[in-house]
Scaffold this active site. Structure first.
Site, short mmCIF file in Angstrom:
data_model
loop_
_atom_site.label_atom_id
_atom_site.label_comp_id
_atom_site.label_asym_id
_atom_site.label_seq_id
_atom_site.Cartn_x
_atom_site.Cartn_y
_atom_site.Cartn_z
N ASP A 189 3.52 -3.99 8.12
CA ASP A 189 4.28 -3.93 6.87
C ASP A 189 3.80 -2.74 6.05
O ASP A 189 2.61 -2.62 5.76
CB ASP A 189 4.07 -5.25 6.10
CG ASP A 189 5.16 -5.50 5.07
OD1 ASP A 189 5.66 -4.53 4.48
OD2 ASP A 189 5.49 -6.68 4.85
N ASP A 210 10.01 -0.47 1.16
CA ASP A 210 9.21 -1.55 1.77
C ASP A 210 9.86 -1.90 3.11
O ASP A 210 11.07 -2.18 3.14
CB ASP A 210 9.24 -2.74 0.78
CG ASP A 210 8.42 -3.93 1.24
OD1 ASP A 210 7.77 -3.86 2.29
OD2 ASP A 210 8.46 -4.96 0.51
N HIS A 217 13.20 -9.59 -1.75
CA HIS A 217 12.99 -9.40 -3.19
C HIS A 217 13.59 -8.08 -3.65
O HIS A 217 13.76 -7.16 -2.85
CB HIS A 217 11.48 -9.39 -3.45
CG HIS A 217 10.74 -8.47 -2.50
ND1 HIS A 217 10.58 -7.14 -2.76
CD2 HIS A 217 10.22 -8.68 -1.26
CE1 HIS A 217 9.94 -6.58 -1.74
NE2 HIS A 217 9.72 -7.49 -0.80
N HIS A 244 7.67 -6.36 -6.11
CA HIS A 244 8.28 -7.68 -5.91
C HIS A 244 9.00 -8.07 -7.19
O HIS A 244 8.38 -8.55 -8.13
CB HIS A 244 7.23 -8.74 -5.59
CG HIS A 244 6.98 -8.90 -4.14
ND1 HIS A 244 6.12 -9.85 -3.64
CD2 HIS A 244 7.45 -8.24 -3.06
CE1 HIS A 244 6.08 -9.75 -2.32
NE2 HIS A 244 6.88 -8.78 -1.95
N GLU A 275 13.72 -9.50 4.16
CA GLU A 275 12.67 -9.66 5.16
C GLU A 275 12.65 -11.05 5.80
O GLU A 275 11.87 -11.91 5.41
CB GLU A 275 11.29 -9.30 4.61
CG GLU A 275 10.91 -9.85 3.26
CD GLU A 275 9.51 -9.37 2.85
OE1 GLU A 275 8.60 -9.33 3.69
OE2 GLU A 275 9.34 -9.05 1.67
N GLU A 325 11.92 -6.09 8.30
CA GLU A 325 12.22 -5.82 6.89
C GLU A 325 12.76 -4.42 6.69
O GLU A 325 12.28 -3.46 7.29
CB GLU A 325 10.93 -5.98 6.04
CG GLU A 325 11.16 -5.71 4.55
CD GLU A 325 9.92 -5.96 3.70
OE1 GLU A 325 8.81 -5.87 4.23
OE2 GLU A 325 10.11 -6.23 2.49
MN MN Z 1 6.97 -5.60 3.24
MN MN Z 2 8.74 -6.99 1.04
#
Ligand code: MN
Ligand code: MN
Length: 301
Positions: A88, A99, A158, A166, A191, A283
């Site tokens: 990630d 992200d 998010h 977030h 995600e 994600e």
């Molecule tokens: Mn992430």
């Molecule tokens: Mn994330």
């Protein structure tokens, strides 16, 4: 377009591009016998080379750990046959967040990887202004179920923003029937997590990822020095390892404990699947539009 200017959207796109390149580079290094620390540091080096900043420390979470495992200083974890590794990566450009995450299967669990990846693809396919959060969750849940697995219900996508890793809205991985609609110009991370386990995660053990949540004065000189460094992260998550470049471990441990006690920083422990099932994750960050823009996709992929 929406709540961001064109220039801001360009920065989201730039951050996404760097995150995607670092993710793909890191993924190419994950092999049996290689150390988790080595890959993590290679990802960090790549982000630096591409002149991105970190939205959070790169994390590689193995098997029943869904998220929030970050290499410790001197971490002795090596990838082994059978591992399911989630990488990630979060990057910012002038604060704007990209992200993304990918799962590398070092075993024989390709279906589980496919389940989260297809769930993400299907969710992206239906994204447009006006789609409800419930519909996105439903698509994710159904796709994962079709492969015979469960979504992790208490992990969610998010919104992202400027120095906001977030934010709202919360994008469910199950059908919550949430009638909230996506709006044109919103930037969100989707995600899906798929698991052979119960589909629930819990906080497990001691973490090494933190973020600053309050501004308060501290008395102790060591703690004050460490806090000064932490303030440079702009409230974005950081990891112990980054600070060991500036402070010896014993001082750092003392300061972090004090800052936790004062509730100046918050800790993010590893998230473990309830039944210790394997967990996969996929994600992307997207800009909601009539034709959705996936910021964390590398053109060729
Ligand atoms: Mn992430
Ligand atoms: Mn994330």
């Amino acid at each position: 377009m929406g709540m961001y200017t064109k220039k801001e959207h360009e920065k989201f796109i730039e951050a996404g591009k760097i995150a995607a390149q670092a993710r793909d580079y890191g993924a190419s290094l994950i092999k049996v016998g290689v150390s988790l620390l080595e890959v993590t540091e290679a990802v960090e080096k790549k982000v630096n080379e591409l002149e991105g900043d970190f939205a959070f420390p790169p994390q590689i979470s193995l098997n029943d750990i869904a998220a929030h495992y970050c290499a410790e200083p001197g971490d002795k974890t090596f990838f082994k046959k059978g591992d399911m590794a989630k990488l990630d990566v979060g990057v910012t450009v002038d604060g704007y967040v990209g992200d993304c995450a990918v799962t590398i299967d070092l075993g024989d669990n390709e279906q589980l990887v496919k389940a989260s990846r297809e769930a993400l693809d299907n969710a992206i396919k239906i994204i447009k202004p006006g789609i409800t959060l419930g519909e996105i969750g439903k698509t994710i849940q159904e796709t994962i179920a079709k492969h015979g697995f469960s979504p992790v219900r208490n992990l969610c996508g998010h919104g992202v923003g400027k120095y906001l890793y977030h934010g709202k809205p919360t994008i469910p991985n199950i059908n919550t029937a949430d009638p909230t609609k996506l709006e044109k110009g919103q930037v969100i991370a989707i995600e899906p997590f798929a698991t052979s386990g119960a589909g629930m995660i819990y906080d497990s053990g001691v973490g090494n990822i933190y973020s600053q949540i309050a501004k308060k004065p501290v008395r102790n000189i060591i703690t004050r020095q460490v806090l000064k460094e932490i303030e440079k992260f702009n409230n974005m998550p950081f990891t112990t390892r980054w600070l060991t470049r500036k402070f010896p471990m014993f001082k750092l441990k003392f300061a972090l404990r004090e800052l936790l006690n004062y509730e100046i920083i918050k800790e993010y422990p590893p998230l473990v699947e309830k039944n210790h099932g394997l967990v996969s994750q996929a994600e992307h960050t997207v800009i909601v539009d009539d034709k959705v823009i996936v910021t964390t996709k590398v053109e060729s992929s």
